[in-house]
Design a protein around this motif. Structure first.
Motif, PDB file in Angstrom:
ATOM      1  N   GLU A   1       7.859  -0.293   0.976  1.00  0.00           N
ATOM      2  CA  GLU A   1       6.780  -0.246  -0.026  1.00  0.00           C
ATOM      3  C   GLU A   1       6.891   0.938  -0.987  1.00  0.00           C
TER       4      GLU A   1
ATOM      5  N   LYS B   1      -1.369  -1.020  12.892  1.00  0.00           N
ATOM      6  CA  LYS B   1      -0.753  -0.291  11.777  1.00  0.00           C
ATOM      7  C   LYS B   1      -0.702   1.212  12.006  1.00  0.00           C
TER       8      LYS B   1
ATOM      9  N   GLU C   1       8.036  -2.646   6.740  1.00  0.00           N
ATOM     10  CA  GLU C   1       7.561  -3.103   5.431  1.00  0.00           C
ATOM     11  C   GLU C   1       7.961  -2.057   4.394  1.00  0.00           C
TER      12      GLU C   1
ATOM     13  N   GLY D   1       2.048  -2.497  -0.884  1.00  0.00           N
ATOM     14  CA  GLY D   1       2.383  -3.777  -0.264  1.00  0.00           C
ATOM     15  C   GLY D   1       3.885  -4.027  -0.267  1.00  0.00           C
TER      16      GLY D   1
ATOM     17  N   ASP E   1       5.692   0.823   5.918  1.00  0.00           N
ATOM     18  CA  ASP E   1       4.413   0.503   6.577  1.00  0.00           C
ATOM     19  C   ASP E   1       4.731  -0.211   7.895  1.00  0.00           C
TER      20      ASP E   1
ATOM     21  N   VAL F   1      -2.153  -1.836   0.880  1.00  0.00           N
ATOM     22  CA  VAL F   1      -2.476  -3.156   0.349  1.00  0.00           C
ATOM     23  C   VAL F   1      -1.668  -4.202   1.106  1.00  0.00           C
TER      24      VAL F   1
ATOM     25  N   PHE G   1      -6.341  -2.031   3.697  1.00  0.00           N
ATOM     26  CA  PHE G   1      -6.599  -1.414   5.010  1.00  0.00           C
ATOM     27  C   PHE G   1      -6.076   0.018   4.919  1.00  0.00           C
TER      28      PHE G   1
HETATM   29 MG    MG Z   1       2.206  -3.128   4.141  1.00  0.00          MG
END
Ligand code: MG
Length: 293
Positions: free
Chosen positions: A138, A184, A136, A257, A167, A78, A108
């Motif tokens: 998460e 990514k 990131e 996220g 991430d 997310v 994604f």
């Molecule tokens: Mg992320």
């Protein structure tokens, strides 16, 4: 319960880690085809787990792998799911391709092959590919019982547990190709672990998540510090969204996220370099720590 996968003595194991995180008990050894998935499926069916298949061993003596070392399909991820992070994105290179309102989650995926263990190295793809590598921190939700069109009100019944992911993202590649897939999905771009904490022990709808970067030769810096209750779309909403017309399967992973404080959000940005170490800790789960090489 903490479900983990690890290597020890040249063999692959899946089993249970003690509540203090210090000892691991193997349940399945050298089971071809994803031992941790077999444990998750047993939990979903309400069956007893296999009994111990070897002596308890110190976690310090084993090499933890990602709890699901090779997910059976892509990881749902997310984007912009914390208010303060959405704010920092609006001042970044992504300002022009963000939706104006947060009506629907942005989703994604990452390939199963991006997954590495909680202490494995992350390989920088090289400057010819990207000069803007970012982290990131998460929370990731592990789906237990599968289902399609799961309403938010019943979504938590489908959660097996929680783990941590980084991430890792190549920002220039994300922007260059408009779609995020290439940026990514470089090899090793999804450190995961250290284990799955089952949902009966943690309600991750409100827990603390922190991320630190130790630049090569420098001091450790706290970059991200937030609570999961600050998500724009909460866990039940994310499960409802990802299961709209799509059957979720046991072992599916939803990365929920990242909060504010990614490298891209600084001025100037703080991209990851060779030798940097990123540590992510979530209260009630544990920590992962990965060196960038
Ligand atoms: Mg992320």
């Amino acid at each position: 319960m903490r479900i983990a996968s690890w290597s020890w003595g040249g063999r692959e194991h899946a089993g249970i880690v003690s509540p203090d995180g210090r000892e691991a008990t193997p349940l399945l050894v050298d089971y071809a085809g994803g031992a941790a998935m077999r444990l998750i499926e047993a939990l979903v069916r309400g069956e007893p787990l296999p009994s111990a298949n070897g002596p308890r061993i110190a976690v310090d003596a084993i090499t933890l792998r990602a709890p699901i070392p090779r997910p059976r399909r892509n990881i749902f991820c997310v984007g912009r799911n914390y208010h303060a992070h959405a704010q920092e994105l609006s001042g970044s290179v992504f300002r022009d391709n963000l939706p104006k309102e947060h009506q629907w989650p942005m989703v994604f995926t990452k390939f199963p092959e991006t997954v590495v263990g909680p202490h494995d190295a992350v390989r920088l793809p090289g400057r010819a590919v990207s000069e803007q590598i970012d982290y990131e921190s998460e929370l990731a939700v592990i789906i237990g019982r599968g289902g399609r069109d799961i309403p938010a009100a019943r979504a938590m019944d489908h959660v097996c547990g929680y783990t941590i992911v980084n991430d890792v993202s190549a920002r220039d590649v994300q922007v260059r190709h408009n779609q995020w897939m290439l940026g990514k999905n470089c090899d090793t771009f999804c450190p995961m672990g250290p284990w799955i904490v089952t949902a009966d022990e943690l309600d991750a709808r409100d827990t603390r998540l922190r991320g630190w970067v130790t630049p090569a030769g420098g001091e450790r810096e706290l970059r991200q510090d937030a609570r999961t209750r600050d998500m724009i779309f909460d866990i039940p909403t994310l499960i409802e969204t990802c299961s709209r017309g799509i059957t979720l399967l046991p072992g599916d992973i939803i990365a929920t996220g990242t909060p504010a404080g990614v490298g891209m959000g600084f001025s100037p940005p703080k991209w990851l370099r060779v030798g940097d170490v990123v540590r992510i800790e979530i209260d009630g789960i544990g920590a992962i720590e990965n060196r960038f090489e």
